[in-house]
Design an enzyme around this catalytic site. Structure first.
Site, PDB file in Angstrom:
ATOM      1  CG  HIS A 189      -0.474   0.090   2.534  1.00  0.00           C
ATOM      2  ND1 HIS A 189      -0.195   1.299   3.142  1.00  0.00           N
ATOM      3  CD2 HIS A 189      -0.204  -0.859   3.458  1.00  0.00           C
ATOM      4  CE1 HIS A 189       0.232   1.080   4.378  1.00  0.00           C
ATOM      5  NE2 HIS A 189       0.244  -0.215   4.593  1.00  0.00           N
ATOM      6  CG  ASP A 201       2.538   0.613   7.858  1.00  0.00           C
ATOM      7  OD1 ASP A 201       2.125  -0.049   6.883  1.00  0.00           O
ATOM      8  OD2 ASP A 201       1.800   1.013   8.766  1.00  0.00           O
ATOM      9  CD  GLU A 235      -3.390  -1.038   5.400  1.00  0.00           C
ATOM     10  OE1 GLU A 235      -3.628  -2.004   6.141  1.00  0.00           O
ATOM     11  OE2 GLU A 235      -2.788  -0.017   5.790  1.00  0.00           O
ATOM     12  CD  GLU A 236      -1.691   2.527   7.580  1.00  0.00           C
ATOM     13  OE1 GLU A 236      -2.441   2.115   8.488  1.00  0.00           O
ATOM     14  OE2 GLU A 236      -0.519   2.142   7.462  1.00  0.00           O
ATOM     15  CG  ASP A 263       0.930  -3.594   5.313  1.00  0.00           C
ATOM     16  OD1 ASP A 263       1.786  -2.746   5.626  1.00  0.00           O
ATOM     17  OD2 ASP A 263      -0.280  -3.477   5.574  1.00  0.00           O
ATOM     18  CG  HIS A 331       0.534   3.052  12.684  1.00  0.00           C
ATOM     19  ND1 HIS A 331      -0.714   2.537  12.996  1.00  0.00           N
ATOM     20  CD2 HIS A 331       0.793   2.628  11.421  1.00  0.00           C
ATOM     21  CE1 HIS A 331      -1.179   1.846  11.965  1.00  0.00           C
ATOM     22  NE2 HIS A 331      -0.276   1.888  10.996  1.00  0.00           N
TER      23      HIS A 331
END
Length: 377
Positions: A189, A201, A235-236, A263, A331
């Site tokens: 992604h 990520d 995606e998030e 991922d 994140h």
């Protein structure tokens, strides 16, 4: 079209029984607080189950705080269990009358950096501001609560939703030499959370899948089946890119002979899991032997971007990566390129290249996945 959301200012502070700044960050999709923030006593629980058992009288007018640690595992399995509080906790707290919602970051590190991530409001629940505390700050609040007496917190979030924005998936193919209509899909992604640079990520996943396709495209004789790389948008915060792909390609899902997603950073591949016709599991066993890795179960989802294709029973192969340290950085502002080990990245590319070439070349296929989505990774 994808949802847009703006972060804005973020501040937090313990105001009683003492004064102490808090390191926190808004959860993606949260509403903001009033400009002066909100201040209230916190009510602390150790899990979503405990929160659900509280009475409205004990929560009304307070800030609900869930301090649920995440377990460090090599396959990242502790993430899904801990992430439930981030996904739906604010709505649960809102129904009980809370004015704000805080969680311990869904994380395995002990850095004083909070971890963001997406959350969703339920349609039948009031919307309240939601934020994640760094692990040390969450533990501070728990210690203060256990001392006895009220603990009060003030926090300010300037985040707010914006108008939906147009985005796009990025798709490229290595067209098959004999069976171009049959597709081996490789996914990753494009989007990342704003606190860091998105290196683990999911820029690592994009690099792995693009390099896999590049190597296969450079062979003297190209693969028998088509290799399709799909770099998904959003995606998030809702997987709208993945859902759009599945809808646009619904008629050809039956011709997807395999799908895989990268991922989980660049940790080394150590296991091959699947969601294929059980009669084809000996093929999966042969692939695991080829790679020199463990064979996992036949319940793999492969990744969140593959789930919308489950109605087409698309077979999935999942290369599990070592996630022991992934959720230390996930994140956060620490998601930067220095966390990527080039040798581990190369090992991932080699593993995916071997698996994809074998599937693209095999005389038969992996059948269709059993009814229902897989559960593992």
């Amino acid at each position: 079209m994808t949802p847009a959301w703006v972060r804005g200012v973020e501040t937090g502070q313990v105001t009683a029984p003492m004064s102490q700044p808090l390191a926190l960050t808004a959860l993606g999709g949260s509403i903001g607080t009033p400009p002066d923030g909100i201040e209230a006593e916190i009510v602390r629980v150790g899990s979503m189950a405990e929160l659900e058992q509280l009475s409205p009288a004990s929560v009304k007018g307070k800030i609900a705080f869930v301090d649920r640690p995440m377990t460090r595992t090599s396959d990242g399995s502790g993430y899904g269990e801990a992430a439930l509080m981030r996904a739906v906790g604010a709505s649960t707290a809102g129904r009980l009358g809370a004015v704000g919602f805080l969680i311990r970051s869904v994380a395995t590190d002990r850095n004083r950096l909070p971890h963001t991530g997406g959350m969703q409001y339920r349609k039948d629940a009031p919307r309240i501001p939601a934020a994640a505390l760094s692990v040390p700050d969450a533990e501070l609040l728990t210690r203060l609560v256990r001392r006895g007496g009220p603990v009060r917190v003030r926090f300010t979030l300037g985040c707010h939703p914006a108008d939906d924005a147009e985005s796009a998936n990025v798709i490229g193919e290595v067209v098959g030499r004999e069976k171009p209509e049959e597709i081996v899909l490789l996914g990753a992604h494009l989007d990342s959370w704003d606190l860091g640079t998105g290196a683990i990520d999911d820029a690592a996943g994009i690099a792995i899948m693009m390099e896999t396709a590049r190597r296969l495209a450079g062979l003297p004789r190209g693969p028998r089946r088509t290799i399709r790389v799909v770099l998904y948008a959003n995606e998030e915060l809702g997987t709208s890119g993945a859902r759009s792909y599945a809808a646009a390609h619904q008629d050809e899902l039956a011709r997807h002979v395999m799908a895989g997603e990268s991922d989980l950073g660049s940790g080394r591949v150590w296991r091959l899991s699947s969601h294929v016709d059980p009669a084809r599991l000996p093929v999966v066993a042969d692939l695991a032997k080829l790679l020199g890795v463990d064979q996992g179960g036949n319940d793999a989802e492969g990744g969140s971007d593959l789930r919308p294709m489950s109605s087409g029973r698309v077979p999935v192969l999942s290369l599990s990566q070592d996630a022991s340290e992934y959720f230390d950085y996930h994140h956060t502002a620490n998601d930067t390129l220095d966390k990527i080990d080039p040798k581990d990245l190369d090992q991932n590319v080699a593993a995916w290249t071997a698996v994809v070439y074998a599937v693209a070349e095999m005389p038969g296929d992996l059948g269709r996945a059993p009814e229902g989505a897989g559960r593992g990774e």
